[in-house]
Structure formats: structure tokens, C-alpha cells
Write a protein that holds these residues in place. Structure first.
Motif, PDB file in Angstrom:
ATOM      1  N   VAL A 165      -6.177   6.900  -3.503  1.00 38.03           N
ATOM      2  CA  VAL A 165      -5.377   6.217  -3.389  1.00 38.03           C
ATOM      3  C   VAL A 165      -5.254   6.958  -1.761  1.00 38.03           C
ATOM      4  CG1 VAL A 165      -2.894   6.129  -2.475  1.00 38.03           C
ATOM      5  CG2 VAL A 165      -3.662   6.989  -4.621  1.00 38.03           C
ATOM      6  N   THR A 166      -5.658   5.834  -1.023  1.00 38.50           N
ATOM      7  CA  THR A 166      -5.814   5.417   0.596  1.00 38.50           C
ATOM      8  C   THR A 166      -4.508   5.518   1.112  1.00 38.50           C
ATOM      9  OG1 THR A 166      -8.026   4.652   0.827  1.00 38.50           O
ATOM     10  CG2 THR A 166      -6.277   3.937   2.652  1.00 38.50           C
ATOM     11  N   VAL A 167      -3.739   6.249   2.150  1.00 39.12           N
ATOM     12  CA  VAL A 167      -2.547   6.596   2.755  1.00 39.12           C
ATOM     13  C   VAL A 167      -2.721   5.837   3.894  1.00 39.12           C
ATOM     14  CG1 VAL A 167      -0.200   7.752   3.601  1.00 39.12           C
ATOM     15  CG2 VAL A 167      -1.691   8.333   1.167  1.00 39.12           C
ATOM     16  N   GLN A 168      -2.645   5.018   4.513  1.00 40.58           N
ATOM     17  CA  GLN A 168      -1.650   4.444   5.932  1.00 40.58           C
ATOM     18  C   GLN A 168      -1.177   4.981   6.973  1.00 40.58           C
ATOM     19  OE1 GLN A 168      -2.362   0.299   6.481  1.00 40.58           O
ATOM     20  NE2 GLN A 168      -2.065  -0.121   4.021  1.00 40.58           N
ATOM     21  N   GLY A 188       0.317  -0.970  -0.229  1.00 42.07           N
ATOM     22  CA  GLY A 188       0.039  -0.836   0.051  1.00 42.07           C
ATOM     23  C   GLY A 188       0.571   1.285  -0.352  1.00 42.07           C
ATOM     24  N   VAL A 189       0.437   2.504   0.552  1.00 41.47           N
ATOM     25  CA  VAL A 189       0.357   3.930   0.168  1.00 41.47           C
ATOM     26  C   VAL A 189       1.005   3.948   1.897  1.00 41.47           C
ATOM     27  CG1 VAL A 189       0.674   6.171  -0.065  1.00 41.47           C
ATOM     28  CG2 VAL A 189      -0.025   4.193  -1.894  1.00 41.47           C
ATOM     29  N   PHE A 190       2.025   4.588   2.693  1.00 43.90           N
ATOM     30  CA  PHE A 190       2.316   4.941   3.940  1.00 43.90           C
ATOM     31  C   PHE A 190       3.129   6.223   3.847  1.00 43.90           C
ATOM     32  CE2 PHE A 190       2.245   0.101   3.089  1.00 43.90           C
ATOM     33  CZ  PHE A 190       1.646   0.211   4.184  1.00 43.90           C
ATOM     34  N   SER A 191       2.568   6.794   4.717  1.00 40.64           N
ATOM     35  CA  SER A 191       2.841   8.190   5.152  1.00 40.64           C
ATOM     36  C   SER A 191       3.674   8.328   6.949  1.00 40.64           C
ATOM     37  CB  SER A 191       2.141   9.262   5.559  1.00 40.64           C
ATOM     38  OG  SER A 191       2.198  10.355   6.304  1.00 40.64           O
TER      39      SER A 191
END
Length: 190
Positions: free
Chosen positions: A120-123, A67-70
């Protein structure tokens, strides 16, 4: 010898030594993230924009199969940390760390959703650096709390959420919307 004395003198205050130690830990985390397997993309010092301003800064934005992670870094040398569903308490003081990590992830998600043309879901990930103890009473909603010792392995163990094409598209959007100076990205996509 003069340079060595200058460095010793410069790092003589407690604050300067702490800042130097924090910078070394950040570089270590950056190196660990750069060591993620093929298929991952790391963008360091991500500064997205949606209105022309540069006032939103994210330590690391990571895109890959999981996924996408901040990633929001918090330096807490020697601190005693308690994590609960609604707050992080450091040495007995409430902090805004969960709120800040959530905000960064939501903001980046909004910017990337607009840029990519799909959701786009950023975790949000809060990484506690050098805390003496971290006691998790309950898991926070929407924020993964980790330490610097396990962030790379934790990312690798995430279930697959993005196929290679989606990860590549998000990565291209990250590069397009970033306003940070220089090229601070590490591309590890196949």
C-alpha cells in the motif's frame, strides 16, 4: 449572555483566537473531504499502530480511486511560504514540514502494507492553511503541497490508482489498525 461573555473572555488572547480559527479551518477541510464523491473514504485523526503504541498521528487518511493519501495540516495564518524540492520555508525559517509529511505517509504505508498483505503506497500531502502567499520554486520529492482551497478538487483530479475492491480492502485495514478513540471515519465507498 453569561455564556457569550465567557466565550469572548476565553477567546481574548491572541493564542486562543488563533487556535479557534485553526479549529474552524480544520472542520472546514474535514467537511470538504467528507464531500468527496462516492468511492472515497476519509478517516479523520488516524492513529495507526504496529507495536501497540499510539504515538503516530495523521490528521486525515484518504482512500479512493486516486490512491491513498496521508494529509498533514499546517496552520500558517498570514505567512509567506516558499516551497522547494527539499524544504518549506515559512517567514524566512526552515521547517521540518516535508520530513514530517513524508514520515507519516511512509509509516502509514508500512502499517497498511502489513495489515493488507499487499503493498500500500501512501502519498504524502502537506496542506498549508491560511498562508498569505505560497510560492513554489520547485516541487518537493514525495510530498504534494496544497492549500486548503484546492485539496478536494485536487484529490478528485488524481488518476485512477485503485479499483473499488482494492480501495475497500485498504479501507477495512485502516479501520482495523486505527487506535484513535471513537469512530472518526466517513465512509463514502459505494
Amino acid at each position: 449572555m453569561v455564556a457569550l461573555r465567557g466565550t469572548a473572555k476565553r477567546l481574548s488572547s491572541r493564542t486562543e483566537r488563533a487556535a479557534h480559527a485553526a479549529a474552524k479551518q480544520e472542520l472546514k477541510i474535514r467537511d470538504e473531504l467528507a464531500d468527496l464523491p462516492a468511492g472515497w473514504f476519509i478517516h479523520n485523526s488516524f492513529t495507526p499502530h504496529d507495536d501497540g503504541s499510539d504515538d503516530h498521528y495523521i490528521d486525515h487518511l484518504v482512500v479512493g480511486p486516486g490512491g491513498v493519501f496521508s494529509i498533514h495540516l499546517e496552520h500558517q495564518p498570514g505567512a509567506r511560504v516558499w516551497v522547494s524540492e527539499h524544504k518549506v520555508i515559512i517567514n524566512g525559517r526552515d521547517t521540518e514540514d516535508l520530513r514530517e509529511a513524508r514520515f507519516e505517509a511512509r509509516y502509514a504505508g508500512g502499517v497498511l502494507t502489513e495489515a493488507c498483505g499487499f503493498t500500500v503506497t501512501v502519498q504524502a500531502v502537506l496542506v498549508l492553511i491560511d498562508a498569505a502567499t505560497v510560492q513554489t520554486l520547485s516541487c518537493p520529492a514525495e510530498v504534494h503541497v496544497r492549500t486548503q482551497h484546492d485539496i478536494r478538487d485536487w484529490l478528485c483530479k488524481q488518476p485512477i490508482r485503485l479499483d473499488a475492491d482494492a480501495a475497500r480492502t485498504v479501507t477495512e485495514c485502516v479501520r482495523r489498525v486505527d487506535t484513535s478513540p471513537g469512530d472518526s471515519s466517513v465512509g463514502l465507498l459505494e
